[in-house]
Design an enzyme around this catalytic site. Structure first.
Site, PDB file in Angstrom:
ATOM      1  N   ARG A   1       8.628   3.803  15.922  1.00  0.00           N
ATOM      2  CA  ARG A   1       9.195   5.157  15.755  1.00  0.00           C
ATOM      3  C   ARG A   1       8.101   6.208  15.956  1.00  0.00           C
ATOM      4  NH1 ARG A   1      11.687   4.392   9.871  1.00  0.00           N
ATOM      5  NH2 ARG A   1       9.546   3.664   9.612  1.00  0.00           N
TER       6      ARG A   1
ATOM      7  N   SER B   1      15.357   4.204   0.003  1.00  0.00           N
ATOM      8  CA  SER B   1      16.615   4.949   0.171  1.00  0.00           C
ATOM      9  C   SER B   1      17.784   4.019   0.484  1.00  0.00           C
ATOM     10  CB  SER B   1      16.475   6.026   1.245  1.00  0.00           C
ATOM     11  OG  SER B   1      15.942   5.509   2.432  1.00  0.00           O
TER      12      SER B   1
ATOM     13  N   HIS C   1       2.326   0.692   5.478  1.00  0.00           N
ATOM     14  CA  HIS C   1       3.736   0.338   5.338  1.00  0.00           C
ATOM     15  C   HIS C   1       3.860  -0.947   4.530  1.00  0.00           C
ATOM     16  CE1 HIS C   1       7.943  -0.394   6.356  1.00  0.00           C
ATOM     17  NE2 HIS C   1       7.977   0.900   6.593  1.00  0.00           N
TER      18      HIS C   1
ATOM     19  N   HIS D   1       7.651   7.577   0.192  1.00  0.00           N
ATOM     20  CA  HIS D   1       8.752   7.257   1.125  1.00  0.00           C
ATOM     21  C   HIS D   1       8.972   8.482   2.020  1.00  0.00           C
ATOM     22  CE1 HIS D   1      12.204   5.331   2.755  1.00  0.00           C
ATOM     23  NE2 HIS D   1      13.105   5.591   1.822  1.00  0.00           N
TER      24      HIS D   1
ATOM     25  N   ASP E   1       6.335   8.825   9.791  1.00  0.00           N
ATOM     26  CA  ASP E   1       6.062  10.163   9.261  1.00  0.00           C
ATOM     27  C   ASP E   1       4.775  10.777   9.808  1.00  0.00           C
ATOM     28  OD1 ASP E   1       8.349  10.048   7.569  1.00  0.00           O
ATOM     29  OD2 ASP E   1       7.245   8.684   6.273  1.00  0.00           O
TER      30      ASP E   1
HETATM   31  N1  CMX Z   1      -3.944   5.540   2.216  1.00  0.00           N
HETATM   32  C1  CMX Z   1      -4.697   5.113   1.163  1.00  0.00           C
HETATM   33  N2  CMX Z   1      -4.447   3.979   0.505  1.00  0.00           N
HETATM   34  C2  CMX Z   1      -3.433   3.222   0.935  1.00  0.00           C
HETATM   35  C3  CMX Z   1      -2.627   3.574   2.038  1.00  0.00           C
HETATM   36  C4  CMX Z   1      -2.913   4.796   2.678  1.00  0.00           C
HETATM   37  N3  CMX Z   1      -2.179   5.244   3.701  1.00  0.00           N
HETATM   38  N4  CMX Z   1      -1.699   2.619   2.232  1.00  0.00           N
HETATM   39  C5  CMX Z   1      -1.907   1.693   1.273  1.00  0.00           C
HETATM   40  N5  CMX Z   1      -2.937   2.065   0.486  1.00  0.00           N
HETATM   41  C6  CMX Z   1      -3.457   1.369  -0.700  1.00  0.00           C
HETATM   42  C7  CMX Z   1      -2.361   1.241  -1.743  1.00  0.00           C
HETATM   43  O1  CMX Z   1      -2.218   2.447  -2.480  1.00  0.00           O
HETATM   44  C8  CMX Z   1      -2.868   0.069  -2.546  1.00  0.00           C
HETATM   45  O2  CMX Z   1      -3.903   0.528  -3.363  1.00  0.00           O
HETATM   46  P1  CMX Z   1      -4.154  -0.106  -4.834  1.00  0.00           P
HETATM   47  O3  CMX Z   1      -4.341  -1.587  -4.628  1.00  0.00           O
HETATM   48  O4  CMX Z   1      -5.378   0.602  -5.325  1.00  0.00           O
HETATM   49  O5  CMX Z   1      -2.937   0.198  -5.641  1.00  0.00           O
HETATM   50  C9  CMX Z   1      -3.483  -0.823  -1.469  1.00  0.00           C
HETATM   51  O6  CMX Z   1      -3.797   0.041  -0.374  1.00  0.00           O
HETATM   52  C10 CMX Z   1      -2.564  -1.930  -0.986  1.00  0.00           C
HETATM   53  O7  CMX Z   1      -1.352  -1.337  -0.557  1.00  0.00           O
HETATM   54  P2  CMX Z   1      -0.478  -2.004   0.609  1.00  0.00           P
HETATM   55  O8  CMX Z   1      -0.036  -3.346   0.125  1.00  0.00           O
HETATM   56  O9  CMX Z   1      -1.213  -1.938   1.890  1.00  0.00           O
HETATM   57  O10 CMX Z   1       0.736  -0.982   0.716  1.00  0.00           O
HETATM   58  P3  CMX Z   1       2.070  -0.936  -0.145  1.00  0.00           P
HETATM   59  O11 CMX Z   1       3.039  -1.899   0.449  1.00  0.00           O
HETATM   60  O12 CMX Z   1       1.784  -1.080  -1.597  1.00  0.00           O
HETATM   61  O13 CMX Z   1       2.557   0.560   0.078  1.00  0.00           O
HETATM   62  C11 CMX Z   1       3.020   2.499   1.370  1.00  0.00           C
HETATM   63  C12 CMX Z   1       3.127   0.976   1.293  1.00  0.00           C
HETATM   64  C13 CMX Z   1       3.788   3.008   2.570  1.00  0.00           C
HETATM   65  C14 CMX Z   1       3.662   3.104   0.086  1.00  0.00           C
HETATM   66  C15 CMX Z   1       1.518   2.885   1.452  1.00  0.00           C
HETATM   67  O14 CMX Z   1       0.965   2.378   2.647  1.00  0.00           O
HETATM   68  C16 CMX Z   1       1.281   4.383   1.365  1.00  0.00           C
HETATM   69  O15 CMX Z   1       1.174   4.914   0.241  1.00  0.00           O
HETATM   70  N6  CMX Z   1       1.171   5.096   2.531  1.00  0.00           N
HETATM   71  C17 CMX Z   1       1.002   6.540   2.535  1.00  0.00           C
HETATM   72  C18 CMX Z   1       2.346   7.228   2.253  1.00  0.00           C
HETATM   73  C19 CMX Z   1       3.289   7.075   3.422  1.00  0.00           C
HETATM   74  O16 CMX Z   1       2.955   7.326   4.566  1.00  0.00           O
HETATM   75  N7  CMX Z   1       4.544   6.693   3.114  1.00  0.00           N
HETATM   76  C20 CMX Z   1       5.600   6.643   4.138  1.00  0.00           C
HETATM   77  C21 CMX Z   1       6.070   5.221   4.468  1.00  0.00           C
HETATM   78  C22 CMX Z   1       7.185   5.253   5.485  1.00  0.00           C
HETATM   79  C23 CMX Z   1       8.444   5.841   4.897  1.00  0.00           C
HETATM   80  O17 CMX Z   1       9.024   5.215   3.989  1.00  0.00           O
HETATM   81  O18 CMX Z   1       8.858   6.933   5.301  1.00  0.00           O
END
Ligand code: CMX
Length: 439
Positions: free
Chosen positions: A327, A241, A318, A271, A373
Protein backbone atom coordinates in the site's frame (compact mmCIF):
# COMPACT_ATOMS: atom_id res chain seq x y z
CA UNK A 1 -33.75 -7.93 -3.06
CA UNK A 2 -31.14 -6.17 -5.26
CA UNK A 3 -29.04 -8.45 -7.43
CA UNK A 4 -25.80 -7.74 -5.51
CA UNK A 5 -27.56 -8.93 -2.37
CA UNK A 6 -28.81 -12.03 -4.24
CA UNK A 7 -25.30 -12.77 -5.51
CA UNK A 8 -23.90 -12.41 -2.00
CA UNK A 9 -26.56 -14.70 -0.51
CA UNK A 10 -25.92 -17.40 -3.12
CA UNK A 11 -22.18 -17.34 -2.36
CA UNK A 12 -22.80 -17.30 1.39
CA UNK A 13 -25.17 -20.30 1.26
CA UNK A 14 -22.59 -22.29 -0.66
CA UNK A 15 -19.74 -21.41 1.71
CA UNK A 16 -21.93 -22.06 4.72
CA UNK A 17 -22.43 -25.67 3.55
CA UNK A 18 -18.70 -26.08 2.94
CA UNK A 19 -17.89 -24.77 6.43
CA UNK A 20 -20.43 -27.18 7.99
CA UNK A 21 -18.69 -30.11 6.26
CA UNK A 22 -15.23 -28.79 7.21
CA UNK A 23 -16.19 -28.61 10.87
CA UNK A 24 -17.96 -31.99 10.77
CA UNK A 25 -15.02 -33.76 9.12
CA UNK A 26 -12.01 -31.85 10.44
CA UNK A 27 -13.28 -29.90 13.44
CA UNK A 28 -10.70 -31.53 15.73
CA UNK A 29 -7.69 -30.80 13.54
CA UNK A 30 -5.18 -28.59 15.42
CA UNK A 31 -4.30 -25.42 13.47
CA UNK A 32 -1.39 -24.29 15.65
CA UNK A 33 -0.04 -24.29 19.17
CA UNK A 34 -0.25 -21.19 21.37
CA UNK A 35 2.90 -20.21 23.25
CA UNK A 36 3.20 -18.36 26.55
CA UNK A 37 4.82 -15.44 24.66
CA UNK A 38 1.88 -15.23 22.24
CA UNK A 39 -0.60 -15.08 25.11
CA UNK A 40 1.27 -12.15 26.66
CA UNK A 41 2.35 -10.35 23.50
CA UNK A 42 -0.76 -9.41 21.62
CA UNK A 43 -1.69 -12.91 20.36
CA UNK A 44 0.63 -12.51 17.34
CA UNK A 45 0.24 -15.23 14.74
CA UNK A 46 -2.46 -17.24 16.53
CA UNK A 47 -4.85 -18.46 13.82
CA UNK A 48 -8.14 -17.95 15.62
CA UNK A 49 -10.29 -15.83 13.32
CA UNK A 50 -12.02 -16.40 9.99
CA UNK A 51 -12.20 -13.34 7.68
CA UNK A 52 -13.23 -14.00 4.08
CA UNK A 53 -12.54 -10.60 2.52
CA UNK A 54 -8.72 -10.49 2.48
CA UNK A 55 -5.59 -12.34 3.58
CA UNK A 56 -2.23 -10.89 4.64
CA UNK A 57 1.10 -12.48 3.81
CA UNK A 58 4.03 -11.22 5.91
CA UNK A 59 6.29 -10.80 2.88
CA UNK A 60 3.92 -10.21 0.02
CA UNK A 61 1.36 -7.97 1.73
CA UNK A 62 -2.41 -7.92 1.43
CA UNK A 63 -4.46 -9.85 -1.11
CA UNK A 64 -8.15 -9.13 -1.48
CA UNK A 65 -9.89 -12.35 -2.47
CA UNK A 66 -6.58 -13.53 -3.89
CA UNK A 67 -5.78 -10.34 -5.82
CA UNK A 68 -2.77 -8.16 -4.97
CA UNK A 69 -2.98 -4.35 -5.05
CA UNK A 70 -1.13 -4.07 -8.41
CA UNK A 71 -3.57 -6.62 -9.90
CA UNK A 72 -6.55 -4.71 -8.55
CA UNK A 73 -5.27 -1.41 -9.94
CA UNK A 74 -5.31 -3.16 -13.27
CA UNK A 75 -8.49 -5.27 -13.01
CA UNK A 76 -11.07 -3.26 -11.09
CA UNK A 77 -13.37 -0.94 -13.09
CA UNK A 78 -12.40 2.73 -13.24
CA UNK A 79 -14.40 5.93 -13.63
CA UNK A 80 -14.66 7.10 -17.28
CA UNK A 81 -11.25 8.58 -18.08
CA UNK A 82 -10.04 7.65 -14.58
CA UNK A 83 -6.75 5.97 -13.79
CA UNK A 84 -7.45 4.38 -10.39
CA UNK A 85 -9.88 1.64 -9.32
CA UNK A 86 -13.27 2.60 -7.95
CA UNK A 87 -13.62 1.56 -4.30
CA UNK A 88 -17.14 0.37 -5.09
CA UNK A 89 -15.49 -2.40 -7.13
CA UNK A 90 -13.32 -3.51 -4.24
CA UNK A 91 -16.39 -3.63 -2.01
CA UNK A 92 -18.17 -5.87 -4.55
CA UNK A 93 -15.09 -8.10 -4.76
CA UNK A 94 -14.81 -8.43 -0.97
CA UNK A 95 -18.54 -9.07 -0.61
CA UNK A 96 -19.25 -11.39 -3.53
CA UNK A 97 -15.79 -12.78 -4.24
CA UNK A 98 -15.74 -11.98 -7.99
CA UNK A 99 -14.17 -9.12 -9.94
CA UNK A 100 -17.15 -6.85 -10.73
CA UNK A 101 -18.20 -5.59 -14.14
CA UNK A 102 -18.56 -1.86 -14.82
CA UNK A 103 -22.34 -2.34 -14.46
CA UNK A 104 -21.91 -3.91 -11.01
CA UNK A 105 -19.85 -0.95 -9.89
CA UNK A 106 -22.34 1.56 -11.32
CA UNK A 107 -25.11 -0.33 -9.54
CA UNK A 108 -23.31 0.02 -6.19
CA UNK A 109 -22.46 3.69 -6.86
CA UNK A 110 -26.08 4.55 -7.56
CA UNK A 111 -27.34 2.50 -4.59
CA UNK A 112 -25.02 4.41 -2.26
CA UNK A 113 -25.93 7.75 -3.86
CA UNK A 114 -29.64 6.96 -3.32
CA UNK A 115 -29.08 6.09 0.33
CA UNK A 116 -26.70 8.93 1.18
CA UNK A 117 -29.18 11.29 2.84
CA UNK A 118 -28.02 11.97 6.42
CA UNK A 119 -30.77 12.80 8.94
CA UNK A 120 -30.53 16.24 10.55
CA UNK A 121 -30.12 14.93 14.09
CA UNK A 122 -26.71 13.51 13.06
CA UNK A 123 -25.48 16.98 12.11
CA UNK A 124 -26.98 18.29 15.36
CA UNK A 125 -25.04 15.66 17.31
CA UNK A 126 -21.81 16.79 15.61
CA UNK A 127 -22.67 20.44 16.27
CA UNK A 128 -23.14 19.64 19.98
CA UNK A 129 -19.39 19.02 20.25
CA UNK A 130 -16.90 21.90 20.49
CA UNK A 131 -15.61 22.66 17.00
CA UNK A 132 -12.03 21.89 18.02
CA UNK A 133 -12.95 18.32 19.05
CA UNK A 134 -10.68 15.85 17.26
CA UNK A 135 -12.30 14.81 13.95
CA UNK A 136 -12.15 11.12 14.91
CA UNK A 137 -14.17 11.86 18.06
CA UNK A 138 -16.70 13.79 15.97
CA UNK A 139 -16.76 10.92 13.45
CA UNK A 140 -17.39 8.26 16.12
CA UNK A 141 -20.11 10.38 17.74
CA UNK A 142 -21.77 10.84 14.33
CA UNK A 143 -21.73 7.08 13.68
CA UNK A 144 -23.46 6.57 17.03
CA UNK A 145 -26.03 9.21 16.06
CA UNK A 146 -26.63 7.41 12.75
CA UNK A 147 -27.46 4.25 14.73
CA UNK A 148 -31.07 5.42 15.16
CA UNK A 149 -31.43 4.29 11.54
CA UNK A 150 -30.46 0.66 12.17
CA UNK A 151 -32.82 -1.75 10.44
CA UNK A 152 -31.12 -4.66 12.18
CA UNK A 153 -31.67 -3.27 15.69
CA UNK A 154 -35.35 -2.60 14.89
CA UNK A 155 -35.94 -6.01 13.32
CA UNK A 156 -34.22 -7.75 16.22
CA UNK A 157 -36.48 -5.98 18.68
CA UNK A 158 -39.47 -7.06 16.63
CA UNK A 159 -38.21 -10.65 16.82
CA UNK A 160 -36.61 -12.00 13.65
CA UNK A 161 -35.22 -15.46 13.03
CA UNK A 162 -31.45 -15.94 13.20
CA UNK A 163 -31.61 -16.92 9.53
CA UNK A 164 -32.64 -13.37 8.63
CA UNK A 165 -29.90 -11.51 10.54
CA UNK A 166 -27.60 -11.26 7.53
CA UNK A 167 -30.24 -9.53 5.42
CA UNK A 168 -30.73 -6.63 7.86
CA UNK A 169 -26.99 -6.38 8.53
CA UNK A 170 -26.47 -6.11 4.77
CA UNK A 171 -29.02 -3.29 4.52
CA UNK A 172 -27.44 -1.41 7.44
CA UNK A 173 -23.96 -1.88 5.98
CA UNK A 174 -25.01 -0.44 2.61
CA UNK A 175 -26.77 2.56 4.19
CA UNK A 176 -23.95 3.29 6.60
CA UNK A 177 -21.30 3.18 3.85
CA UNK A 178 -23.49 5.43 1.70
CA UNK A 179 -23.70 8.07 4.44
CA UNK A 180 -20.14 8.13 5.76
CA UNK A 181 -18.63 10.48 3.13
CA UNK A 182 -21.31 13.10 3.81
CA UNK A 183 -20.72 12.85 7.57
CA UNK A 184 -16.92 12.98 7.19
CA UNK A 185 -17.07 15.93 4.79
CA UNK A 186 -19.42 17.74 7.17
CA UNK A 187 -16.89 17.36 9.99
CA UNK A 188 -14.09 18.60 7.72
CA UNK A 189 -15.95 21.68 6.48
CA UNK A 190 -17.22 22.43 9.99
CA UNK A 191 -13.80 22.30 11.59
CA UNK A 192 -11.58 23.79 8.90
CA UNK A 193 -13.80 25.72 6.46
CA UNK A 194 -16.02 27.77 8.80
CA UNK A 195 -18.99 25.46 8.35
CA UNK A 196 -19.23 26.33 4.66
CA UNK A 197 -20.75 22.98 3.61
CA UNK A 198 -20.94 21.57 0.09
CA UNK A 199 -23.95 19.56 -1.09
CA UNK A 200 -23.36 16.07 -2.54
CA UNK A 201 -23.38 15.51 -6.30
CA UNK A 202 -25.43 12.36 -6.86
CA UNK A 203 -24.00 11.92 -10.37
CA UNK A 204 -20.48 11.27 -9.08
CA UNK A 205 -18.97 8.01 -7.89
CA UNK A 206 -18.55 7.47 -4.12
CA UNK A 207 -14.89 8.62 -3.95
CA UNK A 208 -15.21 11.61 -6.30
CA UNK A 209 -18.35 12.78 -4.52
CA UNK A 210 -16.51 12.57 -1.21
CA UNK A 211 -13.65 14.66 -2.64
CA UNK A 212 -16.21 17.13 -4.03
CA UNK A 213 -17.96 17.50 -0.63
CA UNK A 214 -14.59 18.05 1.05
CA UNK A 215 -14.10 20.91 -1.40
CA UNK A 216 -11.59 19.44 -3.88
CA UNK A 217 -12.37 19.54 -7.61
CA UNK A 218 -8.87 18.68 -8.89
CA UNK A 219 -9.12 15.45 -10.93
CA UNK A 220 -5.72 14.38 -9.58
CA UNK A 221 -7.17 14.53 -6.07
CA UNK A 222 -10.23 12.53 -7.19
CA UNK A 223 -7.89 9.86 -8.53
CA UNK A 224 -5.98 9.88 -5.25
CA UNK A 225 -9.21 9.57 -3.27
CA UNK A 226 -10.30 6.53 -5.30
CA UNK A 227 -6.92 4.88 -4.77
CA UNK A 228 -6.82 5.87 -1.08
CA UNK A 229 -10.32 4.55 -0.39
CA UNK A 230 -9.44 1.30 -2.16
CA UNK A 231 -6.12 0.49 -0.51
CA UNK A 232 -7.14 1.33 3.08
CA UNK A 233 -10.31 -0.77 2.97
CA UNK A 234 -9.16 -4.05 4.52
CA UNK A 235 -6.12 -5.78 6.01
CA UNK A 236 -7.51 -9.18 7.03
CA UNK A 237 -9.30 -9.69 10.33
CA UNK A 238 -6.82 -9.37 13.21
CA UNK A 239 -6.00 -5.64 13.05
CA UNK A 240 -7.62 -3.52 15.76
CA UNK A 241 -10.37 -1.88 13.67
CA UNK A 242 -11.40 -5.08 11.87
CA UNK A 243 -11.21 -7.21 14.97
CA UNK A 244 -13.12 -4.72 17.12
CA UNK A 245 -15.90 -4.48 14.53
CA UNK A 246 -16.10 -8.27 14.28
CA UNK A 247 -15.97 -8.78 18.05
CA UNK A 248 -18.69 -6.27 18.87
CA UNK A 249 -20.79 -7.56 15.96
CA UNK A 250 -20.54 -11.07 17.39
CA UNK A 251 -22.69 -9.90 20.33
CA UNK A 252 -25.29 -9.00 17.66
CA UNK A 253 -24.68 -5.31 18.28
CA UNK A 254 -25.91 -3.72 15.04
CA UNK A 255 -23.52 -2.62 12.25
CA UNK A 256 -23.50 1.01 13.45
CA UNK A 257 -22.40 0.04 16.97
CA UNK A 258 -19.93 -2.51 15.63
CA UNK A 259 -18.38 -0.08 13.16
CA UNK A 260 -18.17 2.64 15.84
CA UNK A 261 -16.16 0.19 17.96
CA UNK A 262 -13.80 -0.38 15.03
CA UNK A 263 -13.35 3.36 14.56
CA UNK A 264 -12.59 3.91 18.25
CA UNK A 265 -9.71 1.49 17.74
CA UNK A 266 -8.62 3.08 14.46
CA UNK A 267 -8.24 6.35 16.40
CA UNK A 268 -5.22 4.95 18.29
CA UNK A 269 -1.73 6.20 17.29
CA UNK A 270 -0.33 2.69 16.85
CA UNK A 271 -3.11 1.98 14.32
CA UNK A 272 -4.95 4.46 12.07
CA UNK A 273 -3.92 7.66 13.82
CA UNK A 274 -0.36 6.92 12.69
CA UNK A 275 -1.17 8.72 9.39
CA UNK A 276 -1.65 11.95 11.35
CA UNK A 277 1.45 11.27 13.44
CA UNK A 278 3.64 10.73 10.37
CA UNK A 279 2.93 14.12 8.86
CA UNK A 280 3.30 15.86 12.23
CA UNK A 281 6.63 14.14 12.74
CA UNK A 282 7.82 15.21 9.26
CA UNK A 283 6.58 18.78 9.70
CA UNK A 284 8.32 19.03 13.07
CA UNK A 285 11.55 17.98 11.36
CA UNK A 286 11.02 20.51 8.55
CA UNK A 287 10.28 23.30 11.02
CA UNK A 288 13.21 22.48 13.30
CA UNK A 289 15.65 22.61 10.42
CA UNK A 290 13.93 25.42 8.56
CA UNK A 291 13.84 23.46 5.32
CA UNK A 292 11.21 21.49 3.40
CA UNK A 293 13.82 19.04 2.18
CA UNK A 294 16.12 17.87 4.97
CA UNK A 295 19.15 15.85 3.88
CA UNK A 296 19.39 12.10 4.49
CA UNK A 297 21.96 12.76 7.23
CA UNK A 298 19.57 15.16 8.98
CA UNK A 299 16.75 12.63 8.67
CA UNK A 300 18.96 9.88 10.12
CA UNK A 301 19.80 12.07 13.13
CA UNK A 302 16.13 12.89 13.64
CA UNK A 303 15.17 9.20 13.60
CA UNK A 304 17.87 8.41 16.14
CA UNK A 305 16.65 11.26 18.38
CA UNK A 306 13.06 9.97 18.15
CA UNK A 307 14.21 6.50 19.18
CA UNK A 308 16.39 7.83 21.99
CA UNK A 309 13.38 9.71 23.39
CA UNK A 310 11.54 6.37 23.69
CA UNK A 311 9.04 7.21 20.94
CA UNK A 312 8.05 5.25 17.87
CA UNK A 313 8.94 6.32 14.35
CA UNK A 314 5.42 6.65 12.94
CA UNK A 315 4.63 4.91 9.66
CA UNK A 316 7.26 2.22 10.21
CA UNK A 317 6.85 -1.30 11.56
CA UNK A 318 3.97 -3.73 11.48
CA UNK A 319 2.62 -6.54 13.61
CA UNK A 320 2.40 -8.95 10.64
CA UNK A 321 4.21 -7.47 7.60
CA UNK A 322 7.94 -8.07 7.24
CA UNK A 323 8.55 -6.14 3.99
CA UNK A 324 7.58 -2.77 2.52
CA UNK A 325 3.80 -2.51 2.60
CA UNK A 326 2.45 -2.74 -0.99
CA UNK A 327 0.00 0.00 0.00
CA UNK A 328 3.04 2.25 0.55
CA UNK A 329 4.41 1.21 -2.85
CA UNK A 330 1.08 1.93 -4.59
CA UNK A 331 1.10 5.45 -3.17
CA UNK A 332 4.75 5.91 -4.11
CA UNK A 333 3.91 4.94 -7.70
CA UNK A 334 1.01 7.37 -7.71
CA UNK A 335 3.31 10.13 -6.44
CA UNK A 336 5.94 9.33 -9.09
CA UNK A 337 3.30 10.00 -11.75
CA UNK A 338 1.49 12.94 -10.16
CA UNK A 339 3.88 14.87 -7.89
CA UNK A 340 7.50 13.64 -7.96
CA UNK A 341 8.85 17.12 -7.18
CA UNK A 342 6.77 17.74 -4.06
CA UNK A 343 9.21 18.42 -1.18
CA UNK A 344 7.27 16.44 1.45
CA UNK A 345 6.88 13.52 -0.96
CA UNK A 346 10.63 13.63 -1.60
CA UNK A 347 11.23 13.68 2.16
CA UNK A 348 9.02 10.58 2.55
CA UNK A 349 11.19 8.86 -0.07
CA UNK A 350 14.40 9.96 1.67
CA UNK A 351 13.09 8.63 5.00
CA UNK A 352 12.42 5.32 3.20
CA UNK A 353 16.07 5.22 2.17
CA UNK A 354 17.52 5.78 5.62
CA UNK A 355 15.00 4.58 8.22
CA UNK A 356 15.00 0.79 7.68
CA UNK A 357 18.70 0.26 8.44
CA UNK A 358 18.52 2.46 11.56
CA UNK A 359 15.39 0.68 12.83
CA UNK A 360 16.93 -2.70 12.06
CA UNK A 361 20.08 -1.77 14.00
CA UNK A 362 18.01 -1.52 17.22
CA UNK A 363 17.80 -5.31 17.07
CA UNK A 364 14.27 -5.37 18.44
CA UNK A 365 12.00 -3.91 15.76
CA UNK A 366 10.73 -6.89 13.80
CA UNK A 367 9.72 -4.95 10.71
CA UNK A 368 11.87 -1.93 9.81
CA UNK A 369 9.88 -1.20 6.63
CA UNK A 370 7.21 1.45 5.98
CA UNK A 371 3.49 0.75 6.33
CA UNK A 372 0.54 2.41 4.56
CA UNK A 373 0.61 5.46 6.84
CA UNK A 374 4.18 6.47 5.94
CA UNK A 375 3.11 7.89 2.59
CA UNK A 376 -0.53 8.93 2.67
CA UNK A 377 -0.18 12.33 4.39
CA UNK A 378 2.38 13.66 1.92
CA UNK A 379 0.02 12.98 -0.98
CA UNK A 380 -2.97 14.58 0.74
CA UNK A 381 -0.86 17.60 1.64
CA UNK A 382 0.28 17.93 -1.97
CA UNK A 383 -3.32 18.45 -3.08
CA UNK A 384 -4.04 20.91 -0.27
CA UNK A 385 -5.64 18.63 2.32
CA UNK A 386 -3.21 19.85 4.96
CA UNK A 387 -5.24 19.34 8.14
CA UNK A 388 -3.56 16.18 9.39
CA UNK A 389 -6.00 15.70 12.31
CA UNK A 390 -8.53 14.72 9.67
CA UNK A 391 -6.45 12.00 7.98
CA UNK A 392 -7.65 9.13 10.16
CA UNK A 393 -11.27 9.95 9.27
CA UNK A 394 -10.37 9.31 5.61
CA UNK A 395 -8.87 5.99 6.66
CA UNK A 396 -12.07 5.22 8.58
CA UNK A 397 -14.38 5.92 5.65
CA UNK A 398 -12.35 3.47 3.59
CA UNK A 399 -12.07 0.87 6.36
CA UNK A 400 -15.90 0.71 6.46
CA UNK A 401 -15.82 -1.17 3.15
CA UNK A 402 -13.81 -4.10 4.47
CA UNK A 403 -15.12 -4.43 7.99
CA UNK A 404 -18.77 -4.07 6.98
CA UNK A 405 -18.42 -6.55 4.11
CA UNK A 406 -16.91 -8.90 6.71
CA UNK A 407 -19.78 -8.27 9.10
CA UNK A 408 -22.22 -9.35 6.36
CA UNK A 409 -20.22 -12.57 6.04
CA UNK A 410 -20.13 -13.09 9.82
CA UNK A 411 -23.92 -13.01 10.00
CA UNK A 412 -24.50 -14.92 6.76
CA UNK A 413 -22.24 -17.70 8.06
CA UNK A 414 -23.92 -17.57 11.48
CA UNK A 415 -20.68 -17.10 13.43
CA UNK A 416 -21.28 -17.25 17.20
CA UNK A 417 -20.41 -14.73 19.90
CA UNK A 418 -16.62 -14.42 20.22
CA UNK A 419 -15.25 -15.49 23.55
CA UNK A 420 -11.60 -16.60 23.70
CA UNK A 421 -10.14 -18.02 26.91
CA UNK A 422 -8.08 -15.75 29.12
CA UNK A 423 -5.73 -16.86 31.91
CA UNK A 424 -4.16 -15.28 34.98
CA UNK A 425 -0.38 -15.17 35.42
CA UNK A 426 -0.81 -17.55 38.32
CA UNK A 427 -2.51 -20.01 35.96
CA UNK A 428 0.38 -19.64 33.47
CA UNK A 429 2.99 -20.16 36.22
CA UNK A 430 1.23 -23.30 37.43
CA UNK A 431 0.93 -24.58 33.86
CA UNK A 432 4.65 -23.95 33.24
CA UNK A 433 5.59 -25.65 36.54
CA UNK A 434 3.45 -28.73 35.72
CA UNK A 435 4.86 -29.06 32.23
CA UNK A 436 8.48 -28.47 33.30
CA UNK A 437 8.08 -31.22 35.92
CA UNK A 438 6.68 -33.61 33.31
CA UNK A 439 9.60 -32.90 30.92
N1 CMX B 1 9.61 2.88 15.98
C1 CMX B 1 10.19 2.60 17.18
N2 CMX B 1 10.04 1.43 17.81
C2 CMX B 1 9.31 0.49 17.20
C3 CMX B 1 8.71 0.69 15.94
C4 CMX B 1 8.87 1.95 15.34
N3 CMX B 1 8.30 2.25 14.17
N4 CMX B 1 8.05 -0.43 15.59
C5 CMX B 1 8.23 -1.31 16.60
N5 CMX B 1 8.97 -0.75 17.57
C6 CMX B 1 9.36 -1.34 18.86
C7 CMX B 1 8.11 -1.69 19.66
O1 CMX B 1 7.58 -0.55 20.31
C8 CMX B 1 8.66 -2.75 20.58
O2 CMX B 1 9.39 -2.10 21.59
P1 CMX B 1 9.44 -2.69 23.10
O3 CMX B 1 9.96 -4.10 22.98
O4 CMX B 1 10.37 -1.75 23.81
O5 CMX B 1 8.04 -2.64 23.62
C9 CMX B 1 9.66 -3.49 19.69
O6 CMX B 1 10.02 -2.56 18.66
C10 CMX B 1 9.10 -4.75 19.06
O7 CMX B 1 7.92 -4.41 18.37
P2 CMX B 1 7.46 -5.23 17.07
O8 CMX B 1 7.20 -6.64 17.49
O9 CMX B 1 8.42 -5.00 15.97
O10 CMX B 1 6.12 -4.47 16.67
P3 CMX B 1 4.65 -4.71 17.23
O11 CMX B 1 4.04 -5.84 16.48
O12 CMX B 1 4.64 -4.80 18.72
O13 CMX B 1 3.93 -3.34 16.86
C11 CMX B 1 3.38 -1.52 15.44
C12 CMX B 1 3.56 -3.03 15.54
C13 CMX B 1 2.80 -1.16 14.09
C14 CMX B 1 2.37 -1.07 16.54
C15 CMX B 1 4.75 -0.83 15.66
O14 CMX B 1 5.64 -1.20 14.63
C16 CMX B 1 4.66 0.68 15.75
O15 CMX B 1 4.42 1.21 16.85
N6 CMX B 1 4.87 1.41 14.61
C17 CMX B 1 4.75 2.86 14.60
C18 CMX B 1 3.26 3.26 14.57
C19 CMX B 1 2.64 2.93 13.23
O16 CMX B 1 3.16 3.26 12.18
N7 CMX B 1 1.45 2.30 13.28
C20 CMX B 1 0.67 2.05 12.06
C21 CMX B 1 0.58 0.57 11.68
C22 CMX B 1 -0.28 0.38 10.45
C23 CMX B 1 -1.73 0.70 10.74
O17 CMX B 1 -2.35 -0.04 11.53
O18 CMX B 1 -2.26 1.69 10.23
Amino acid sequence: MGYVKDNFKAKADQLSQEIKSLIAEHGNMVLDKVTVAQAYQGMRGIPGLITETSLLDANEGIRFRGYSIPQLRDLLPKAPGGSEPLPEGLFYLMLVGDIPTTEDVEHISSTWARRSHVPNHVFAAIEALPVNTHPMTQFCAAIMALQTESKFAKAYQEGISKKEHWSFVYEDAMTLIARLPRVAAYIYRRKYKNGDHIQPDGMLDWGANFAHMLGFEDKGFWALMRLYLTIHADHEGGNVSAHATHLVGSALSDPYLSFAAGMLGLAGPLHGLANQEVIRWIEELQEKLGTQEPTKEQIADYIKTTLSEGKVVPGYGHAVLRKTDPRFTAQMEFAKTHCPEDPTVKTVWNIYEVAPSILESTGKIKNPWPNVDAHSGALLKHYGLVEEDFYTVLFGVSRALGVLASLCWDRALGFPIERPKSMTTEWVKNFVAENTKMA
